[in-house]
Design an enzyme around this catalytic site. Structure first.
Site, PDB file in Angstrom:
ATOM      1  N   CYS A  97     -75.068  -2.113  -2.494  1.00  0.00           N
ATOM      2  CA  CYS A  97     -74.286  -3.344  -2.343  1.00  0.00           C
ATOM      3  C   CYS A  97     -72.835  -3.127  -2.766  1.00  0.00           C
ATOM      4  CB  CYS A  97     -74.922  -4.477  -3.148  1.00  0.00           C
ATOM      5  SG  CYS A  97     -76.486  -5.037  -2.471  1.00  0.00           S
ATOM      6  N   ARG A 102     -69.158  11.509  -3.712  1.00  0.00           N
ATOM      7  CA  ARG A 102     -67.811  12.037  -3.521  1.00  0.00           C
ATOM      8  C   ARG A 102     -67.016  11.279  -2.450  1.00  0.00           C
ATOM      9  NH1 ARG A 102     -66.435  16.347  -1.837  1.00  0.00           N
ATOM     10  NH2 ARG A 102     -64.695  16.799  -3.238  1.00  0.00           N
TER      11      ARG A 102
END
EC number: 4.1.1.20
Length: 422
Positions: A341, A310
């Site tokens: 990443c 979120r």
């Protein structure tokens, strides 16, 4: 103001972590039950009120079972959610399938379970008839278009893919009735994560007036109006929680003003809250692994946005507690990050917190809905375990953590794969 409290002591948490390593989500059974009872009481005036808990918020059969014991049904939007409902002992018209580009097998499973089917488009009437046949009770999802503004999470109704227009809704009921359907409901879902009490009253007034119009124009007396969900929670400590009792009494007044004089007394009220029911009573428990000092100060956790997306997806705020330092001065500013990443893999940006040491336990609040549920495996990350803090203080594993064996299970590679952690 909303106090952010983690219900487990530091000593007890370490005992739990010894058995179930971080990261994990943990849910408070007692608090969820009490909160559901409060929500249900706010609508106790309504004939045959039913809360169809939104499975997407917390798709774990153990949580569904707890809520079912308290009187909840489920709102589903996939075959997996239908199966989870069935596994939790929920059946028949306790289940609503809210259609959304729904494939035939999902309609067929809903018919098998005896669920209420809530159609998202007028074209789905013929599709449903051909692939599964009509349920005993058929509902249509209404999109009010420019009558409601929407918000950043759910979007503007005029740009939403969901629901029938005002003109289409009357044609839909007429077509379905001509095809032999005799029992009908009406549904909408136009607000999300909303904290304004008046927003729910506006939705109720809109839907009650539409129910009366359907009766006047078509002679159809609806069995229920589903007002949807959208009940938000105060993610930030400075935010005020919804006054659910005030909302309930406000909707009751509208019911008496609009529904009863129209000869629709007995019209059932339904809701499909998810976030409001379980959201505040789940926490993501993690451990600080690294401290990085470059242009900013970073604390790297053993969790990442695969465990809670979120903040990255919406820029959403989640409160953070450093266990054992709840009363310490927040005199450090950190970005709290994960190992994915992606540069947006951050749980907090420029957050004032106490000094964090490597090994500190970090608790991220309000993850009981749309937390674990939105997990994913990008970058080969594995989803965490889910735990239940029982009413007697014991802890139950309700979903084990994923393994590399799970991640590789769908691959068929000649020679196989090394699975040292499977």
């Amino acid at each position: 103001m909303t106090e952010k409290v983690f219900p487990i002591s530091r000593e007890r948490l370490e005992e739990i972590i010894e058995q179930y390593p971080t990261p994990f989500h943990i849910y408070d059974e007692k608090a969820i039950r009490e909160n559901f009872r409060r929500f249900k009481r706010a609508f106790s005036w309504a004939p045959n009120f039913t809360e169809h808990f939104a499975v997407k918020a917390a798709p774990n059969p153990r949580l569904l079972q707890i809520l079912h014991e308290e009187g909840a049904g489920t709102d589903c939007s996939s075959i997996a959610e239908l199966l989870l409902s069935e596994a939790a002992g929920i059946k028949g018209e306790e289940i609503m399938l809210t259609s959304n580009d729904t494939p035939a097998e999902e309609f067929q499973k809903a018919r098998e379970l005896g669920a209420i089917i809530n159609l998202d488009d007028i074209s789905h009437i013929d599709y449903l008839e051909k692939c599964a046949g009509f349920p005993d009770c058929l509902s249509f999802r209404y999109n009010p278009g420019p009558l409601i503004e929407g918000n950043d999470i759910i979007g503007k109704p005029t740009e939403a893919k969901y629901g029938l227009t005002h003109h289409q809704i009357f044609d839909a009921y007429k077509i379905a009735r001509e095809k032999g359907v005799k029992r009908f409901g009406l549904h909408t879902m136009v607000i999300s994560s909303e904290l304004r009490n008046e927003a729910f009253l506006f939705t109720a007034e809109l839907m009650f007036n539409l129910a009366v119009e359907i009766k006047k124009r078509l002679g159809i007396s609806l069995e229920f109006v589903n007002l949807g969900g959208g009940f938000g929670i105060p993610y930030r400590p400075e935010e005020e929680a919804i006054d659910v009792e005030r909302v309930g009494s406000g909707i009751e007044a509208l019911y008496k003003k609009i529904i009863e004089p129209a000869g629709l007394a007995g019209l059932a009220i339904k809701a499909e809250s998810g976030r409001y029911i379980t959201g505040p009573y789940g926490w993501l428990v993690t451990t600080a692994l690294h401290e990085k000092k470059t242009y900013k100060d970073y604390i790297g956790l053993d969790a990442c946005m695969a465990n809670l997306m979120r903040p990255a997806l919406y820029g959403a705020y989640h409160h953070i507690t450093v266990v054992g330092k709840e009363d310490a001065f927040c005199d450090h500013i950190y970005d709290i990050t994960g190992s994915l990443c992606e540069n947006n893999d951050k749980f907090a940006i420029d957050r004032k917190l106490p000094k964090i040491d490597i090994g500190d336990r970090i608790v991220i609040h309000d993850t009981g809905a749309h937390g674990h549920a939105m997990g994913f495996n990008y970058n080969g990350k594995l989803r965490s375990a889910e735990l239940l803090l029982r009413e007697d203080g014991s802890v139950e594993l309700i979903r084990r953590a994923e393994t590399l064996g799970d991640y590789f299970a769908t691959l068929d590679i000649p020679g196989g794969l090394m699975k040292p952690h499977a």
